[in-house]
Every structure is written in C-alpha cells, then in structure tokens.
Design a protein around this motif. Structure first.
Motif, mmCIF file in Angstrom:
data_model
loop_
_atom_site.group_PDB
_atom_site.id
_atom_site.type_symbol
_atom_site.label_atom_id
_atom_site.label_comp_id
_atom_site.label_asym_id
_atom_site.label_seq_id
_atom_site.Cartn_x
_atom_site.Cartn_y
_atom_site.Cartn_z
ATOM 1 N N GLY A 1 0.794 -1.222 0.000
ATOM 2 C CA GLY A 1 0.000 0.000 0.000
ATOM 3 C C GLY A 1 0.822 1.266 0.000
ATOM 4 N N ALA A 2 0.148 2.368 -0.371
ATOM 5 C CA ALA A 2 0.768 3.693 -0.350
ATOM 6 C C ALA A 2 -0.324 4.740 -0.197
ATOM 7 C CB ALA A 2 1.572 3.950 -1.626
ATOM 8 N N ARG A 3 0.041 5.848 0.455
ATOM 9 C CA ARG A 3 -0.855 6.993 0.585
ATOM 10 C C ARG A 3 -0.303 8.172 -0.205
ATOM 11 N NH1 ARG A 3 -2.485 5.125 6.048
ATOM 12 N NH2 ARG A 3 -0.388 5.608 6.794
ATOM 13 N N ALA A 4 -1.156 9.154 -0.434
ATOM 14 C CA ALA A 4 -0.741 10.378 -1.127
ATOM 15 C C ALA A 4 -0.119 11.350 -0.138
ATOM 16 C CB ALA A 4 -1.929 11.013 -1.839
ATOM 17 N N THR A 5 0.472 12.407 -0.675
ATOM 18 C CA THR A 5 1.189 13.373 0.151
ATOM 19 C C THR A 5 0.278 14.373 0.840
ATOM 20 O OG1 THR A 5 1.486 14.730 -1.836
ATOM 21 C CG2 THR A 5 3.293 13.229 -1.233
ATOM 22 N N VAL A 6 -0.980 14.507 0.379
ATOM 23 C CA VAL A 6 -1.879 15.530 0.900
ATOM 24 C C VAL A 6 -3.180 14.886 1.357
ATOM 25 C CG1 VAL A 6 -3.221 17.596 0.339
ATOM 26 C CG2 VAL A 6 -0.886 17.347 -0.529
ATOM 27 N N GLY A 7 -3.600 15.208 2.575
ATOM 28 C CA GLY A 7 -4.877 14.742 3.103
ATOM 29 C C GLY A 7 -5.834 15.904 3.301
ATOM 30 N N ILE A 8 -7.108 15.582 3.531
ATOM 31 C CA ILE A 8 -8.122 16.616 3.696
ATOM 32 C C ILE A 8 -8.726 16.554 5.087
ATOM 33 C CG2 ILE A 8 -8.665 16.663 1.229
ATOM 34 C CD1 ILE A 8 -11.215 15.049 1.876
ATOM 35 N N THR A 9 -9.193 17.725 5.538
ATOM 36 C CA THR A 9 -9.854 17.831 6.842
ATOM 37 C C THR A 9 -11.268 18.357 6.725
ATOM 38 O OG1 THR A 9 -8.976 20.058 7.132
ATOM 39 C CG2 THR A 9 -7.649 18.241 7.980
ATOM 40 N N GLY A 10 -11.726 18.623 5.526
ATOM 41 C CA GLY A 10 -13.076 19.125 5.291
ATOM 42 C C GLY A 10 -13.319 19.247 3.807
#
Length: 601
Positions: free
Chosen positions: A70-79
């Motif tokens: 697995g891998a995640r992206a560099t940017v997450g969201i809070t809303g």
C-alpha cells in the motif's frame, strides 16, 4: 456550499485552532512546492513509485506475488468535498497456481487517516476501501458493493466531509456512480478529522488517498490536468490546498536520526509482543516492523485462517516469506525510516550481517530474556492460542549458540550496537540463566556450537523445502521437518549468490537456486543426487582452478542447521566411478582443461 466557507468568522476561529501549513501562508505557493502525488515516505517497502509520482506498483516476483502493498498520497483533507481517480493500467505476470485467477490481480482504493497502517486499507476503523472483487471494507468488515473492476477501468473515490451529522464516501466506475458506500462520524467524537483539534502528529488529523495493490500497476489522478473527471459536486483532490482544507503527510527523516532496533531472544520469549507495544507507544517514530511472521500476515491468502493454522501457513508460504524478508531488509537499509527487526537473532554472526548495511543508523539491541519457567509458560500459551510450536531440538540448537549482544564500546565487542537494552532480566541475570540452560542441554547440542565461530567470506543460502524434496532429502529428519530450517534459521538466510558460470560451458545443467556446505563446512560435499564438482549439486561443472577457489573459502558466516557430525538423513552414497581417468599431465590453457570432462557410466 460548505458551511465553513459561508461563515468567515467561524472559519477564522477554526483556522486559529488548527493551523494547517505552519509558516507558509500562501496556499498556491504550497501547492507548487508540495504537489499531490504518492508519498515515498508513507508506503510499504516493496511499493515502487514511478518518477512522475502518479504511477505505482509493487514487487511481484516469487513470494511477493502473494503480498498486498500500500501507499498513501502526500496531501490529506480535513473538510470539504473532494475526489481522486485511479486507473488500473496493467497486470503483472505472476505464477500463483494455488490461487484462483480472480484473486491474483487486485486493487483496493479509498481513504485512510494518516496514522492507519498503510498495508491494511479497509481493515482498520480509520480506513475505507473498495476492492476489485466488488467488496467494500471498513474495520475488517467486507460487504458487497458496486461491481468488480480490473485492467482498463477507472475508479473515482469521492469523499464528502461537509454532510452533517455524518460524512460519507462513494465511488464511480468509468463514469457510472455506484452510490454511497458508507456514512461515518468524522467529528471529534468519531474519527477526529472534521472540526477537531489538530493532533500532535498533524497527519493523524486528515484523510489521505490510499491504494493497496496486488500484482497490478495503477495511475492516480488528483487533478483535471492528470485526467481526473470529477464527480458532480466534488472538487479535484488537489484543490484542497487552495481551499486550506489540507494537511501534508509525513516526510523522510535524516538517516542519522533513524534507528534500527533488533529484537534478541528465544522463541516465545515475548519479542513480538514487546515490539508491537513499543511501536504503538511511539507513533511519532513510525516504526516499520520486519519479520517473517509479519510477512505471512501481509500475504492474506484466502482460505488461511488467522489463528490455529501456523503449520499450514508455514508449509505453504514460509519459503517465499523468507526470501521476501531478505529483500525487504536490504531495501530498508536504503530508506531513512525507523525499523524493528523482529526475529530471534541469537547468532552473533547473523546479527553482524544484518546490521552491516545500516551504517548510518542508530543501532539498538533489545534483549528479551525471561526466567526459564516464564519462557516455558509463554511457549505453552502461544501453542494454545496460535498452534505454533518450535521443535525442542531446534530450540536447543539455538540455545547452544546463543550469545548475548554487546555494544560496540564494550571491550572486545565485535558487534555494531550503539546500545543494548535488557527489558526483563538484566545482563548479569540473563547471562546466569543462559549459562544454566546451556549446561542443561544434551551433550550433542552443547557441542554443536563449535563450528560457528569463524567469519565468512561467502554467505550461504539454505535449501528450500521444495528443493529438498527434489534432491532426495526427506521431509522429516532429526529436527522433525523442514519447518525447523525455515523458522529457526530463516534469520540466517540471505538472497541467492550471483550465479557462478565457468568459462567453458560443456555441461548445460540448470544452475541451482540454493547453495549450502557439507557437514564439515566444505562447499563441495556430495549430497544425495548431487555431484561434488558442481555448485549446490545441480550447477555447471567447474574446472580445477575454480574448484580450488571454492575450496579455499570458509562457509561459516551463518549458523549451519546440521551438527558437524553429519547430515540428519544419513551418509551420502559414494560418487560414481569414471569411465576413464584424467591424464596427470592434462594441459590447462587459462580458461579450463583442454580435455572434456568424462561422462559417467
């Protein structure tokens, strides 16, 4: 559309409580500096990200074909309401005869909170995944959703964090909306992402795009320029930076600040329990645990239960898991992260070999040495719970060669440890108990440690159980089964040596994948079904010069699984006689002998 954007005072209050970009105030500038791509600092060790940051795949040869990565992206969201796309662009060619075709090439995508395990999308409370088998999963619960997808399909994941009181997630396939998959509480009383205080580690307060792959290659889409066709009412994921609804994921550490902790202890002593608790108690370190049993869990093969099946899992997967571990360990030395090596590590030479590539890391030994009666209790408890039991002869062999680790500043130390920690008994008490346990061993086991003292110039690879069967080595011997070799000595096994091909190629036999010494440590000992003049018994024949080079090596880097008195399956048969003998004056031209090697009767 979003309540946060309609009421500017509330937005200001929220921003004061939850600073997102630190000293960077210009979101557009941040977007240029931090594009939304797959994060090399937030993925499994066997996950490979291409140069554009948007294409990803995992290692797939041999045992890796069974593993999810697995891998995640560099940017997450809070809303807000944002979406991203994932296209399956190719399938990787694998050999998995024991796995149904529909389980060989799979992709699962969705979102996860930044502190969720990157290799378990949809199997934790903080992650949500939609898989190619047509299943949606959260907290380890799988349910039918949408439809199956595969190569050539584009899946769009749409996340709505604006809806009240519950957030939601849904997916589309090739432009066809599949509906809402689940509604969940993302607020302070739920997952703590929306309208929630920023956690100490900021990536624990956001949802990140997440993919989990098995023998496929994918292309991610975070913006319209990258081919994303947003779902109606949702913005491209990259817009979250402009909207100040984003948090950045973790980055690489300075390698000199990274540490590798090596667990040391007998089977069932409590190493894995301690390692997991330590990693959970120190989330800021983001430890990666490396161990064969952890790899077995990563394989997640259908039909294999999680408990009371240790023997079945070993029989089917241990050969592949051992090879996977060796590759991951070599890759770990090049990636600046924090690691815990969760194996027995009782052999000093094996510890040195494993740690040598981690030159710039801080190296810490963690010795788990309980009292003998406590060790016996834990072993019995593990057998009741997991069905896992190491043969007594195997434990005795390890015990006979167990040397407590020493830090490099101790007089006479030959090890690389900067620090040695004893988490149960202290060093003096551990040494006293160890000496007593060694004195109680059968004399045969006690004497078997005399051949492990020399350093090696040529490491070895032990034969797999499959190779053992081909070469006529019985499946059960003195130590009960090849499972002994797999578990007890897998920590001493490394990737195969480069193939050694002599200059003249008169005999085109297959080159063996494994090489191992004879009982005396000589590399040319004749095993059943082998020839003393070939590598590993099935290789090309060597000329006299190359034989001399091999014979001069000392194969004592790793602990040899058989005692020096001989192999457990008996005395090998005599070598067949030659049809004729070599003349004593046969010329040598620098490449090999002029005369061809004679054939047997």
């Amino acid at each position: 559309m979003a309540s946060i954007k309609r009421h500017r005072p509330q937005e200001d209050e929220h921003e004061a409580k939850k600073p997102k970009f630190g000293c960077v105030s210009d979101a557009s500038k941040l977007k240029e500096q931090h594009p939304v791509v797959l994060n090399p600092a937030d993925c499994d060790l066997d996950f490979e990200i291409k140069s554009d940051g948007l294409r990803g795949s995992a290692l797939y040869e041999k045992g890796f074909a069974y593993c999810w990565s697995g891998a995640r992206a560099t940017v997450g969201i809070t809303g807000g309401k944002y979406c991203f796309g994932c296209k399956i662009i190719s399938l990787q060619l694998v050999e998995m005869n024991d796995t149904s075709p529909d389980q060989q090439h799979l992709c699962r995508l969705g979102i996860s909170r930044g502190d969720s395990s990157v290799g378990n999308l949809g199997e934790t409370k903080q992650s949500f995944g939609f898989g190619g088998s047509g299943k949606f999963s959260n907290a380890g619960k799988f349910s039918d959703y949408g439809e199956k997808f595969g190569i050539g399909d584009t899946i769009v994941c749409a996340v709505n964090l604006e809806s009240k009181p519950l957030a939601s997630i849904g997916f589309s396939k090739n432009g066809k909306w599949l509906g809402t998959a689940i509604q969940f509480d993302a607020g302070p009383r739920g997952l703590g992402v929306v309208d929630s205080p920023l956690r100490k580690l900021q990536w624990e307060s956001a949802f990140f795009p997440h993919v989990l792959l098995k023998n496929v290659e994918v292309q991610l889409q975070f913006s319209i320029e990258e081919g994303l066709v947003p779902e109606e009412g949702f913005k491209p994921w990259a817009c979250a930076l402009d909207d100040k609804n984003a948090l950045l994921g973790p980055t690489f550490n300075n390698v000199r600040d990274c540490e590798v902790m090596m667990m040391v202890g007998l089977p069932a002593s409590g190493k894995s329990t301690w390692a997991k608790k330590w990693a959970d108690d120190h989330p800021e370190k983001r430890y990666i645990l490396l161990g064969t049993n952890l790899i077995l869990d990563q394989m997640k093969l259908p039909g294999l239960l999680r408990k009371h099946n240790y023997g079945e899992r070993f029989d089917r997967l241990m050969d592949q898991a051992t090879g996977i571990f060796n590759i991951l360990l070599s890759r770990a030395a090049t990636v600046p992260r924090n690691y815990i090596i969760d194996q027995t590590n009782v052999y000093k030479n094996a510890r040195r070999r494993k740690l040598k590539p981690f030159a710039c890391f801080q190296k810490i030994a963690v010795v788990v040495f309980p009292k003998p009666e406590e060790l016996e209790r834990r072993s019995a408890e593990r057998f009741r719970e997991m069905g896992k039991e190491v043969p007594a002869d195997a434990v005795n062999e390890m015990l006979a060669n167990y040397i407590l680790p020493t830090s490099k500043d101790m007089p006479g130390s030959e090890e690389y440890f900067d620090e040695v920690i004893f988490v149960e008994l202290d060093r003096a008490e551990s040494q006293r108990c160890l000496d007593g346990m060694k004195r109680a061993l059968p004399s045969e086991s006690r004497d078997s440690n005399t051949s492990f003292s020399k350093a090696s110039t040529a490491p070895l690879v032990l034969p797999s159980s499959r190779d053992q069967g081909r070469r006529g080595i019985p499946d059960a011997g003195r130590y009960g089964s090849p499972r002994f070799i797999s578990e007890v000595h897998q920590e001493n096994m490394i990737s195969p040596l480069p193939r050694f091909v002599p200059p003249h190629r008169r005999y085109e036999n297959l080159i063996s994948e494994t090489r191992y010494p004879g009982p005396s440590g000589h590399p040319l000992h004749s095993y059943p079904g082998s020839d003393p003049y070939s590598i590993g018994g099935r290789g090309r024949f060597l000329d006299g010069r190359q034989m001399g080079e091999l014979a001069s090596r000392e194969y004592t880097d790793v602990a040899y699984p058989f005692p020096p008195t001989g192999p457990p399956y008996g005395t090998p048969p005599p070598r067949p006689t030659y049809h004729y003998q070599f003349p004593s004056n046969m010329p040598y031209d620098g490449r090999g002998y002029a005369y061809p090697r004679p054939r047997y009767h």
